[in-house]
Design a protein around this motif. Structure first.
Motif, mmCIF file in Angstrom:
data_model
loop_
_atom_site.group_PDB
_atom_site.id
_atom_site.type_symbol
_atom_site.label_atom_id
_atom_site.label_comp_id
_atom_site.label_asym_id
_atom_site.label_seq_id
_atom_site.Cartn_x
_atom_site.Cartn_y
_atom_site.Cartn_z
ATOM 1 N N GLY A 202 21.426 75.309 63.536
ATOM 2 C CA GLY A 202 21.828 75.573 64.719
ATOM 3 C C GLY A 202 21.926 75.516 65.789
ATOM 4 N N TYR A 203 23.149 74.776 65.410
ATOM 5 C CA TYR A 203 24.486 74.570 66.604
ATOM 6 C C TYR A 203 25.544 75.303 66.278
ATOM 7 C CZ TYR A 203 21.926 70.165 66.329
ATOM 8 O OH TYR A 203 21.091 68.579 66.456
ATOM 9 N N GLU A 204 25.943 76.116 68.279
ATOM 10 C CA GLU A 204 27.469 76.592 67.609
ATOM 11 C C GLU A 204 28.564 75.380 67.723
ATOM 12 O OE1 GLU A 204 27.149 79.362 70.527
ATOM 13 O OE2 GLU A 204 25.002 80.364 70.712
ATOM 14 N N VAL A 205 28.681 75.944 67.159
ATOM 15 C CA VAL A 205 30.254 74.426 66.495
ATOM 16 C C VAL A 205 31.801 74.812 66.605
ATOM 17 C CG1 VAL A 205 28.467 72.788 66.551
ATOM 18 C CG2 VAL A 205 30.082 73.905 64.498
ATOM 19 N N SER A 206 32.599 74.832 67.105
ATOM 20 C CA SER A 206 34.181 75.524 66.991
ATOM 21 C C SER A 206 34.916 73.393 66.838
ATOM 22 C CB SER A 206 34.577 76.052 68.402
ATOM 23 O OG SER A 206 34.601 75.331 69.066
ATOM 24 N N ALA A 207 36.008 74.158 65.621
ATOM 25 C CA ALA A 207 36.962 72.857 65.149
ATOM 26 C C ALA A 207 37.741 72.608 66.654
ATOM 27 C CB ALA A 207 38.141 73.884 63.971
ATOM 28 N N SER A 208 38.399 71.294 66.866
ATOM 29 C CA SER A 208 38.437 70.567 67.888
ATOM 30 C C SER A 208 40.322 70.951 67.363
ATOM 31 C CB SER A 208 38.740 69.933 68.239
ATOM 32 O OG SER A 208 39.403 69.022 68.857
ATOM 33 N N ILE A 209 41.184 71.375 68.573
ATOM 34 C CA ILE A 209 43.036 71.315 67.798
ATOM 35 C C ILE A 209 43.426 70.275 68.467
ATOM 36 C CG2 ILE A 209 43.297 74.118 68.674
ATOM 37 C CD1 ILE A 209 44.320 72.735 71.289
ATOM 38 N N PHE A 210 43.020 69.567 68.461
ATOM 39 C CA PHE A 210 43.157 67.497 69.180
ATOM 40 C C PHE A 210 42.799 66.542 67.796
ATOM 41 C CE2 PHE A 210 42.546 69.560 73.017
ATOM 42 C CZ PHE A 210 43.217 68.529 74.123
ATOM 43 N N SER A 211 42.464 67.137 67.148
ATOM 44 C CA SER A 211 42.095 66.775 65.967
ATOM 45 C C SER A 211 41.533 66.990 64.776
ATOM 46 C CB SER A 211 41.406 65.192 66.283
ATOM 47 O OG SER A 211 41.011 64.330 65.279
ATOM 48 N N GLU A 212 41.631 66.560 63.538
ATOM 49 C CA GLU A 212 41.375 67.409 62.432
ATOM 50 C C GLU A 212 39.638 66.963 62.277
ATOM 51 O OE1 GLU A 212 44.353 64.106 59.731
ATOM 52 O OE2 GLU A 212 44.945 66.242 59.878
ATOM 53 N N GLN A 213 40.018 65.855 62.754
ATOM 54 C CA GLN A 213 38.170 64.683 62.592
ATOM 55 C C GLN A 213 37.059 65.641 63.915
ATOM 56 O OE1 GLN A 213 40.697 60.440 62.087
ATOM 57 N NE2 GLN A 213 37.745 60.999 61.686
ATOM 58 N N GLY A 214 38.285 66.795 64.616
ATOM 59 C CA GLY A 214 36.846 66.635 65.716
ATOM 60 C C GLY A 214 36.601 67.736 65.555
ATOM 61 N N ILE A 215 35.243 68.145 66.210
ATOM 62 C CA ILE A 215 34.063 69.489 66.417
ATOM 63 C C ILE A 215 33.714 70.139 68.036
ATOM 64 C CG2 ILE A 215 32.134 70.361 65.685
ATOM 65 C CD1 ILE A 215 32.317 68.776 62.622
ATOM 66 N N ILE A 216 34.014 70.686 68.254
ATOM 67 C CA ILE A 216 33.167 70.596 69.815
ATOM 68 C C ILE A 216 31.996 71.414 69.044
ATOM 69 C CG2 ILE A 216 34.058 71.909 71.745
ATOM 70 C CD1 ILE A 216 37.003 72.485 70.686
ATOM 71 N N ILE A 217 30.293 70.479 70.137
ATOM 72 C CA ILE A 217 29.486 71.020 70.123
ATOM 73 C C ILE A 217 28.903 72.106 71.221
ATOM 74 C CG2 ILE A 217 27.103 70.671 69.440
ATOM 75 C CD1 ILE A 217 28.882 69.848 67.826
ATOM 76 N N ASN A 218 28.988 73.785 70.806
ATOM 77 C CA ASN A 218 29.323 74.710 72.006
ATOM 78 C C ASN A 218 27.350 74.611 72.806
ATOM 79 O OD1 ASN A 218 32.608 75.076 72.204
ATOM 80 N ND2 ASN A 218 31.672 75.871 70.414
ATOM 81 N N ASN A 219 27.143 74.254 71.686
ATOM 82 C CA ASN A 219 25.331 74.605 71.696
ATOM 83 C C ASN A 219 24.648 73.861 70.795
ATOM 84 O OD1 ASN A 219 23.339 75.765 73.395
ATOM 85 N ND2 ASN A 219 23.195 78.002 72.720
ATOM 86 N N GLY A 220 23.517 73.612 71.752
ATOM 87 C CA GLY A 220 22.351 72.800 70.322
ATOM 88 C C GLY A 220 23.147 70.143 71.006
ATOM 89 N N ASN A 221 21.720 70.077 70.990
ATOM 90 C CA ASN A 221 22.000 68.558 71.792
ATOM 91 C C ASN A 221 22.443 67.510 69.936
ATOM 92 O OD1 ASN A 221 21.176 65.674 72.119
ATOM 93 N ND2 ASN A 221 19.556 66.585 72.531
ATOM 94 N N ILE A 222 23.692 67.312 70.179
ATOM 95 C CA ILE A 222 24.468 66.639 68.527
ATOM 96 C C ILE A 222 22.987 65.997 68.487
ATOM 97 C CG2 ILE A 222 26.231 65.234 70.404
ATOM 98 C CD1 ILE A 222 26.238 66.605 66.543
ATOM 99 N N LEU A 223 22.330 64.698 69.117
ATOM 100 C CA LEU A 223 21.977 63.559 69.298
ATOM 101 C C LEU A 223 20.763 64.003 68.265
ATOM 102 C CD1 LEU A 223 22.325 61.982 72.691
ATOM 103 C CD2 LEU A 223 23.720 61.643 70.935
ATOM 104 N N LYS A 224 20.051 65.045 67.993
ATOM 105 C CA LYS A 224 19.328 64.994 67.500
ATOM 106 C C LYS A 224 19.927 65.936 65.749
ATOM 107 C CE LYS A 224 15.790 65.154 70.616
ATOM 108 N NZ LYS A 224 15.823 66.107 71.842
ATOM 109 N N SER A 225 20.628 65.801 65.706
ATOM 110 C CA SER A 225 20.960 66.395 64.144
ATOM 111 C C SER A 225 21.178 65.188 63.401
ATOM 112 C CB SER A 225 22.317 66.930 65.071
ATOM 113 O OG SER A 225 23.964 65.693 64.508
ATOM 114 N N SER A 226 21.104 66.219 61.510
ATOM 115 C CA SER A 226 20.978 64.964 60.667
ATOM 116 C C SER A 226 22.199 64.342 60.457
ATOM 117 C CB SER A 226 20.515 65.893 59.781
ATOM 118 O OG SER A 226 21.715 66.711 59.046
#
Length: 448
Positions: A202-226
């Motif tokens: 249920g998260y809204e995410v997008s890929a970061s242009i800064f790092s191939e490992q980076g993910i931007i969390i546009n919506n949702g509390n990532i601390l609660k993710s699996s």
């Protein structure tokens, strides 16, 4: 939580942050973890505390406009007025009548009838007459200072360095919230799989242009993710990820991270190296070494050897030409991370910038002989002040003829960054308004 207890807790927190120069994010986290705050109230507490600090200069301008200049008010009364006006003006969640009622009750509890009537009178006058128009301030520096709640000396300094428009954009960006970003542990999961899992949760995410490992969390509390719970991602700003990307460390390298805590960059470098080689990570404070080790353990990275040491004395620990790569993520004024730590802008003075630039030069001078010939040194800070950035690099190069700017650094920048306003012959200055990241400076030197 009791009706007035939450507001009283907020006042106490705000006073501790201001009077003891406490770090807002640490004190808020401590308060939340102490279990006195219900999950329902966590968001409101965080929003009022951060917002009141964020807008302090603006709120004081409003208060002083309506306050009889001969009247001295106690710090807690000013804090109560600040947070009440903040809620009235910037938050829609609490109706005015509830704000008035709670403020007056707290004023009675903490003070006396006179204080309660002053608080009630001022808040009702503001409701009736509205807030004074900041645009009527004639001096553009003062106007921008009040409008965006940045100290005048800082606004003036930035205008001198970057011009009015860039300064205005930077100050306005510092009042907004940026999306959180995370870095995947690539030895355990791919970015594609991680993003799919987050989407499914249920998260809204997008890929970061800064790092191939980076993910931007546009919506949702990532601390609660699996993913977070399973140690597959770590929280890191995108600008900070760029450091690990551009250090250009390879599997098997011997790397020095001279100012490492809390270990976000060291763990990223270890991941880039495929957990093969060795990273010697140091920090001045012994207790912060624990943070580096905890981060490494959480991500199952075994090549980081962390030990407390002053970066200015590392010449006593290592022989010359020991390292293939050196990272100096230097202690700095932190003026690039004010979005997340708004108290920084009130706790720094111009003399701090000058003092820190001397420390930065000392660290670079100390570690310079430790790099192998043809080795690479990455210098970074989380500030936007050229005295700590370009000027430090310039001064270092003038005294070290065996070092030069690595031209490949500019080639390796993500395409979107190559022509950004912050690129100069000395490196890359990221502004908080440009890519929704922290303000950050980085450059790479090579030893010939």
């Amino acid at each position: 939580m009791g009706k007035y207890l939450l507001r009283n807790t907020i006042i106490d927190l705000l006073l501790r942050i201001e009077q003891d120069s406490g770090y807002s994010h640490l004190l808020i986290n401590h308060e939340i973890k102490s279990n006195k705050i219900s999950p329902k109230d966590e968001g409101l507490l965080t929003e009022i505390v951060y917002g009141t600090i964020q807008r302090k200069i603006t709120l004081d301008y409003f208060i002083d406009y309506y306050l009889n200049s001969k009247k001295k008010i106690e710090p807690w009364v000013r804090m109560l007025l600040r947070m009440s006006i903040y809620q009235m003006n910037y938050l829609d969640k609490v109706p005015d009548h509830a704000i008035f009622h709670e403020a007056v009750e707290i004023a009675k509890q903490r003070g006396h009838k006179g204080v309660a009537s002053l608080v009630n009178g001022m808040l009702r006058t503001i409701q009736r007459n509205g807030l004074p128009d900041i645009q009527k301030i004639q001096d553009p520096v003062q106007r921008l200072s009040v409008e965006t709640s940045h100290p005048e000396w800082l606004v003036k300094r930035w205008i001198d360095h970057y011009g009015y428009e860039t300064t205005k954009e930077m100050c306005e960006a510092n009042l907004t919230t940026k999306a959180m970003s995370v870095r995947i542990q690539p030895l355990k999961i791919s970015r594609k799989d991680a993003m799919e899992r987050l989407n499914n949760e249920g998260y809204e995410v997008s890929a970061s242009i800064f790092s191939e490992q980076g993910i931007i969390i546009n919506n949702g509390n990532i601390l609660k993710s699996s993913l977070f719970e399973d140690g597959l991602v770590t929280i890191q700003d995108q600008s900070s990820m760029l450091v690990g990307e551009l250090l250009d460390a390879n599997a098997g390298d011997v790397v020095l991270d001279a100012c490492s805590a809390p270990g976000g960059k060291a763990t990223h470098i270890a991941e880039k190296m495929g957990n093969k080689g060795v990273i010697r990570a140091h920090d001045l404070h012994k207790k912060k070494i624990k943070l580096i080790n905890e981060k490494a353990n959480a991500l199952d990275l075994s090549i980081i050897e962390a030990e407390a040491a002053d970066a200015r004395n590392l010449g006593e620990h290592y022989q010359n030409e020991t390292f293939d790569r050196i990272l100096v993520d230097a202690p700095c004024s932190g003026l690039g991370v004010m979005r997340g730590k708004p108290d920084i802008k009130y706790n720094k003075q111009e003399r701090d910038i000058e003092r820190l630039s001397e420390i930065q030069k000392d660290i670079l001078t100390t570690v310079a002989p430790l790099l192998k010939i043809e080795g690479k040194l990455l210098y970074s800070t989380c500030t936007v002040d050229p005295i700590e950035n370009e000027a430090v690099v310039k001064a270092f190069l003038a005294e070290h003829e065996d070092y030069q700017i690595d031209k490949q650094f500019f080639e390796e920048l993500p395409n979107e960054l190559k022509n950004s306003i912050g690129v100069s012959e000395y490196g890359l200055q990221l502004f908080p308004q440009s890519f929704e990241t922290d303000g950050f400076f980085l450059t790479r030197l090579i030893r010939r």
